[in-house]
Write a protein that holds these residues in place. Structure first.
Motif: not given
Lengths: 207, 102
Positions: B82-85, A161-162, B74-77
């Motif tokens: 944040v990167l996409a935003f 997902g990431a 959670e940190a990875a997702v």
């Protein structure tokens, strides 16, 4: 109370507190990540004090070695725009956070001195194999096998997902600011689809 | 071990409160994610301390193990979001994440 243990506990507490305060207050997120690192190291020291050696190692490996490094990578990827803005509302929120943190720290110290009662809960003697990787692994694979496997699946899904979220480029073009490509061939952010009909159109016009 | 259990609980409560305050007050998305990590760490410390005191087995430590795994995911997702935003809006302020407003 054993003075050496108390000194170690106090050192871990100070490191963790200062790290947490730095994480909440810092304007530069790199300093925040360093504060998070300090908190993690302090809590790992407390795990050692609690005879949970395996968890202390896991804490240092996973948190300090992976999560904080991931944060640092993203902060460096974002560059200077990752910093908090210098507007007044943000400064107010940062210093309000610092104030609440200091108040809670003072309350914690006050409670520590108030609760020097004889009825405080002291730890009993730990079992012989408490906190070793062998005994934790034994219990993990005997009573919590299904959640363990599911956590592996969760990590796999999180990685996929990431990657899918971070490399997705299909955004609504009306939401984007107007693209200003300096060199049309050197604009990797733009999707290739709108460029192709234009090129075909040019080719048709030439022929 | 002669340090009382209450000391660990008080330290954990202070760190949790710091994380909660940071999560509620800050506007930088990266700092928000780091505050979540602070809160998870405080909860882990409480779990290990109570496990050392009250159970003969390692139930609290196994819970902590799972919480660490979930925090890593959670940190990875979260960082990917944040990167996409950031690519979409060119900022990391949580006030600017208002695409679903109205």
């Amino acid at each position: 109370m054993n003075t050496l243990e108390l000194a170690f506990f106090g050192a871990c507490t100070i490191v963790a507190f200062v790290g947490a305060l730095l994480t909440v207050v810092a304007k530069n997120p790199i300093r925040g990540a360093m504060g998070l690192l300090a908190t993690i190291v302090g809590i790992a020291g407390m795990y050692l004090l609690l005879a949970a050696e395996f968890l202390a190692a896991i804490q240092l490996l996973v948190y300090a070695g992976a999560v904080v490094i991931l944060f640092l990578f993203v902060i460096m990827l974002l560059g200077p725009s990752a910093q908090s803005k210098r507007d007044s509302r943000d400064a107010v929120s940062r210093y309000l956070g610092a104030g609440v943190m200091l108040l809670s720290g003072l309350a914690a110290v006050f409670l520590l001195f108030r609760t020097q009662a004889p009825g405080m809960t002291t730890f009993g003697k730990a079992p012989k194999d408490f906190g070793t990787i062998e005994s934790i692994g034994h219990q993990l694979f005997s009573t919590a096998l299904v959640p363990f496997e599911l956590s592996g699946a969760l990590l796999l899904v999180a990685v996929i997902g990431a990657v899918a979220v971070a490399r997705g480029k299909q955004v609504d073009p009306t939401l984007l600011p107007a693209p200003q490509p300096k060199h049309p061939e050197a604009a990797p952010q733009l999707p290739a689809a709108p460029a192709a009909p234009a090129a075909a159109h040019v080719k048709e016009a030439r022929s | 071990m002669t340090i009382p259990l209450e000391y660990f609980v008080i330290v954990s409560a202070a760190i949790f409160l710091t994380g909660a305050v940071g999560f509620l007050l800050r506007r930088n998305l990266l700092v928000l994610l780091m505050s979540i990590e602070l809160m998870l760490n405080a909860v882990n410390l409480t779990l290990v301390a109570f496990n050392r005191q009250y159970t003969g087995d390692h139930t609290g430590q196994i819970f902590t193990f799972f919480i660490i795994a979930i925090a890593a995911a959670e940190a990875a997702v979260g960082l990917a979001i944040v990167l996409a935003f950031f690519r979409l809006r060119n900022t990391v302020r949580s006030d600017d994440a208002d695409l679903l407003r109205n």
